[in-house]
Design a protein around this motif. Structure first.
Motif, PDB file in Angstrom:
ATOM      1  N   ALA A  28     -12.779   6.171  12.439  1.00 58.74           N
ATOM      2  CA  ALA A  28     -12.993   7.480  11.829  1.00 58.74           C
ATOM      3  C   ALA A  28     -13.997   7.395  10.693  1.00 58.74           C
ATOM      4  O   ALA A  28     -14.032   6.413   9.945  1.00 58.74           O
ATOM      5  CB  ALA A  28     -11.679   8.047  11.313  1.00 58.74           C
ATOM      6  N   THR A  29     -14.811   8.430  10.548  1.00 58.70           N
ATOM      7  CA  THR A  29     -15.723   8.529   9.416  1.00 58.70           C
ATOM      8  C   THR A  29     -14.942   8.997   8.187  1.00 58.70           C
ATOM      9  O   THR A  29     -13.785   9.429   8.292  1.00 58.70           O
ATOM     10  CB  THR A  29     -16.843   9.530   9.702  1.00 58.70           C
ATOM     11  OG1 THR A  29     -16.253  10.830   9.886  1.00 58.70           O
ATOM     12  CG2 THR A  29     -17.630   9.124  10.943  1.00 58.70           C
ATOM     13  N   THR A  30     -15.578   8.909   7.042  1.00 58.45           N
ATOM     14  CA  THR A  30     -14.933   9.386   5.817  1.00 58.45           C
ATOM     15  C   THR A  30     -14.612  10.878   5.923  1.00 58.45           C
ATOM     16  O   THR A  30     -13.528  11.316   5.526  1.00 58.45           O
ATOM     17  CB  THR A  30     -15.852   9.144   4.605  1.00 58.45           C
ATOM     18  OG1 THR A  30     -16.168   7.748   4.532  1.00 58.45           O
ATOM     19  CG2 THR A  30     -15.183   9.568   3.310  1.00 58.45           C
ATOM     20  N   ALA A  31     -15.532  11.635   6.511  1.00 52.97           N
ATOM     21  CA  ALA A  31     -15.313  13.084   6.637  1.00 52.97           C
ATOM     22  C   ALA A  31     -14.129  13.382   7.547  1.00 52.97           C
ATOM     23  O   ALA A  31     -13.304  14.246   7.244  1.00 52.97           O
ATOM     24  CB  ALA A  31     -16.582  13.756   7.169  1.00 52.97           C
ATOM     25  N   VAL A  49       0.849  -1.191   0.000  1.00 54.60           N
ATOM     26  CA  VAL A  49       0.000   0.000   0.000  1.00 54.60           C
ATOM     27  C   VAL A  49       0.884   1.241   0.000  1.00 54.60           C
ATOM     28  O   VAL A  49       2.035   1.210   0.437  1.00 54.60           O
ATOM     29  CB  VAL A  49      -0.939   0.024   1.226  1.00 54.60           C
ATOM     30  CG1 VAL A  49      -1.856  -1.189   1.216  1.00 54.60           C
ATOM     31  CG2 VAL A  49      -0.146   0.087   2.521  1.00 54.60           C
ATOM     32  N   THR A  50       0.323   2.320  -0.467  1.00 54.57           N
ATOM     33  CA  THR A  50       1.035   3.593  -0.446  1.00 54.57           C
ATOM     34  C   THR A  50       0.939   4.181   0.955  1.00 54.57           C
ATOM     35  O   THR A  50       0.086   3.783   1.759  1.00 54.57           O
ATOM     36  CB  THR A  50       0.430   4.567  -1.463  1.00 54.57           C
ATOM     37  OG1 THR A  50      -0.902   4.885  -1.041  1.00 54.57           O
ATOM     38  CG2 THR A  50       0.392   3.951  -2.857  1.00 54.57           C
ATOM     39  N   PRO A  51       1.805   5.151   1.302  1.00 55.23           N
ATOM     40  CA  PRO A  51       1.708   5.796   2.619  1.00 55.23           C
ATOM     41  C   PRO A  51       0.332   6.388   2.889  1.00 55.23           C
ATOM     42  O   PRO A  51      -0.189   6.291   4.009  1.00 55.23           O
ATOM     43  CB  PRO A  51       2.793   6.885   2.550  1.00 55.23           C
ATOM     44  CG  PRO A  51       3.794   6.350   1.584  1.00 55.23           C
ATOM     45  CD  PRO A  51       3.000   5.606   0.554  1.00 55.23           C
ATOM     46  N   VAL A  52      -0.275   7.005   1.860  1.00 53.07           N
ATOM     47  CA  VAL A  52      -1.609   7.590   2.059  1.00 53.07           C
ATOM     48  C   VAL A  52      -2.627   6.493   2.338  1.00 53.07           C
ATOM     49  O   VAL A  52      -3.489   6.629   3.222  1.00 53.07           O
ATOM     50  CB  VAL A  52      -2.026   8.422   0.826  1.00 53.07           C
ATOM     51  CG1 VAL A  52      -3.468   8.886   0.959  1.00 53.07           C
ATOM     52  CG2 VAL A  52      -1.098   9.618   0.654  1.00 53.07           C
ATOM     53  N   GLU A  53      -2.547   5.392   1.598  1.00 50.81           N
ATOM     54  CA  GLU A  53      -3.477   4.278   1.815  1.00 50.81           C
ATOM     55  C   GLU A  53      -3.314   3.703   3.213  1.00 50.81           C
ATOM     56  O   GLU A  53      -4.289   3.348   3.885  1.00 50.81           O
ATOM     57  CB  GLU A  53      -3.263   3.188   0.760  1.00 50.81           C
ATOM     58  CG  GLU A  53      -3.722   3.593  -0.628  1.00 50.81           C
ATOM     59  CD  GLU A  53      -3.331   2.586  -1.695  1.00 50.81           C
ATOM     60  OE1 GLU A  53      -3.956   2.580  -2.770  1.00 50.81           O
ATOM     61  OE2 GLU A  53      -2.378   1.801  -1.463  1.00 50.81           O
ATOM     62  N   GLY A  54      -2.054   3.632   3.682  1.00 47.96           N
ATOM     63  CA  GLY A  54      -1.809   3.135   5.028  1.00 47.96           C
ATOM     64  C   GLY A  54      -2.458   4.020   6.081  1.00 47.96           C
ATOM     65  O   GLY A  54      -3.041   3.535   7.051  1.00 47.96           O
ATOM     66  N   ARG A  55      -2.378   5.313   5.893  1.00 47.33           N
ATOM     67  CA  ARG A  55      -2.985   6.256   6.848  1.00 47.33           C
ATOM     68  C   ARG A  55      -4.506   6.182   6.790  1.00 47.33           C
ATOM     69  O   ARG A  55      -5.176   6.293   7.815  1.00 47.33           O
ATOM     70  CB  ARG A  55      -2.488   7.676   6.565  1.00 47.33           C
ATOM     71  CG  ARG A  55      -0.995   7.879   6.846  1.00 47.33           C
ATOM     72  CD  ARG A  55      -0.573   9.308   6.592  1.00 47.33           C
ATOM     73  NE  ARG A  55      -1.241  10.234   7.520  1.00 47.33           N
ATOM     74  CZ  ARG A  55      -1.262  11.552   7.370  1.00 47.33           C
ATOM     75  NH1 ARG A  55      -0.670  12.086   6.298  1.00 47.33           N
ATOM     76  NH2 ARG A  55      -1.873  12.316   8.245  1.00 47.33           N
ATOM     77  N   VAL A  56      -5.058   6.004   5.581  1.00 41.41           N
ATOM     78  CA  VAL A  56      -6.513   5.848   5.450  1.00 41.41           C
ATOM     79  C   VAL A  56      -6.970   4.613   6.213  1.00 41.41           C
ATOM     80  O   VAL A  56      -7.957   4.647   6.955  1.00 41.41           O
ATOM     81  CB  VAL A  56      -6.917   5.746   3.962  1.00 41.41           C
ATOM     82  CG1 VAL A  56      -8.379   5.308   3.826  1.00 41.41           C
ATOM     83  CG2 VAL A  56      -6.707   7.074   3.251  1.00 41.41           C
ATOM     84  N   GLY A  87      -6.162  15.931   4.814  1.00 43.84           N
ATOM     85  CA  GLY A  87      -6.141  17.051   3.877  1.00 43.84           C
ATOM     86  C   GLY A  87      -6.685  16.657   2.514  1.00 43.84           C
ATOM     87  O   GLY A  87      -6.248  17.192   1.486  1.00 43.84           O
ATOM     88  N   LEU A  88      -7.634  15.724   2.497  1.00 44.02           N
ATOM     89  CA  LEU A  88      -8.242  15.273   1.249  1.00 44.02           C
ATOM     90  C   LEU A  88      -9.724  15.625   1.254  1.00 44.02           C
ATOM     91  O   LEU A  88     -10.292  16.006   2.277  1.00 44.02           O
ATOM     92  CB  LEU A  88      -8.099  13.748   1.102  1.00 44.02           C
ATOM     93  CG  LEU A  88      -6.687  13.166   1.062  1.00 44.02           C
ATOM     94  CD1 LEU A  88      -6.746  11.637   1.100  1.00 44.02           C
ATOM     95  CD2 LEU A  88      -5.950  13.633  -0.197  1.00 44.02           C
ATOM     96  N   THR A  89     -10.344  15.473   0.120  1.00 41.27           N
ATOM     97  CA  THR A  89     -11.805  15.566   0.059  1.00 41.27           C
ATOM     98  C   THR A  89     -12.376  14.188   0.406  1.00 41.27           C
ATOM     99  O   THR A  89     -11.661  13.175   0.395  1.00 41.27           O
ATOM    100  CB  THR A  89     -12.266  15.956  -1.350  1.00 41.27           C
ATOM    101  OG1 THR A  89     -11.892  14.913  -2.272  1.00 41.27           O
ATOM    102  CG2 THR A  89     -11.632  17.268  -1.787  1.00 41.27           C
TER     103      THR A  89
END
Length: 208
Positions: free
Chosen positions: A153-156, A138-145, A163-165
């Motif tokens: 955590a909710t999607t929001a 996984v990418t670093p962003v995917e790991g944090r997600v 820092g994403l939509t």
């Protein structure tokens, strides 16, 4: 052919049947054993006479139900193809054995409901399971997600912290679900821990 000759030929056929080293049985259309040779009986730890009337699919457990359904349909339509069923059974020594039953529908006439000539091929050991492919990294962003998802955590909220939509978070979740074949977010988190993407025993969850 006279009656006496028929008896002689029948006895010869039965003698040959008993001497066949391959486990063989004749079953009726419902899978009940009508006749079994000593080799077949030996696989079940009994004698040919004690196999008579037993359900062959209780003696040898099918590994895939769809294979049995094909035979049932073939008998209903009076087809004469050969069918194979992967099976396992309890050996006389108590161990588990594996092999393949070959079933050939046979009958003396087109109108007659066919019986089944069943032969057993014994395998030396349990078939090896296909290797499970390792999950793609996984990418670093995917790991944090995934870590935020595991913390509840909710999607929001995940979007705010990263820092994403919300569409951006959902994009990463869709990619992960497709890559791992996950049906929902709970399964995504479970797969992330199983794959080592999330560190076990750590709270809040985090990717190593």
């Amino acid at each position: 052919m006279e009656a006496g000759d028929a008896v002689v030929w029948r006895n010869r056929a039965l003698t040959l049947f008993d001497r066949v080293v391959v486990p063989v049985a004749v079953c009726d259309a419902y899978g009940r054993v009508v006749l079994a040779n000593p080799a077949m009986a030996a696989e079940c730890g009994t004698t040919p006479g004690r196999l008579r009337g037993r359900d062959v699919l209780e003696l040898f457990r099918p590994q895939r139900a769809t294979q049995v359904e094909r035979i049932v349909e073939a008998l209903r339509l009076r087809r004469r193809s050969r069918y194979r069923v992967s099976v396992c059974w309890r050996a006389p020594d108590g161990g588990e054995r594996y092999g393949e039953l070959t079933a050939d529908p046979v009958s003396d006439s087109v109108e007659e409901t066919p019986a089944l000539l069943v032969m057993l091929r014994v395998e030396d050991e349990r078939p090896a399971a296909p290797p499970v492919p390792a999950p793609a990294p996984v990418t670093p962003v995917e790991g944090r997600v995934l870590a935020l998802l595991a913390s509840g955590a909710t999607t929001a909220r995940a979007a705010r912290e990263l820092g994403l939509t919300t569409d951006g978070v959902n994009y990463h979740l869709r990619r992960l679900s497709a890559r791992w074949g996950a049906a929902n977010r709970t399964e995504l988190v479970a797969r992330a821990y199983a794959a080592g993407v999330l560190s076990p025993g750590v709270w809040p969850p985090e990717a190593p």
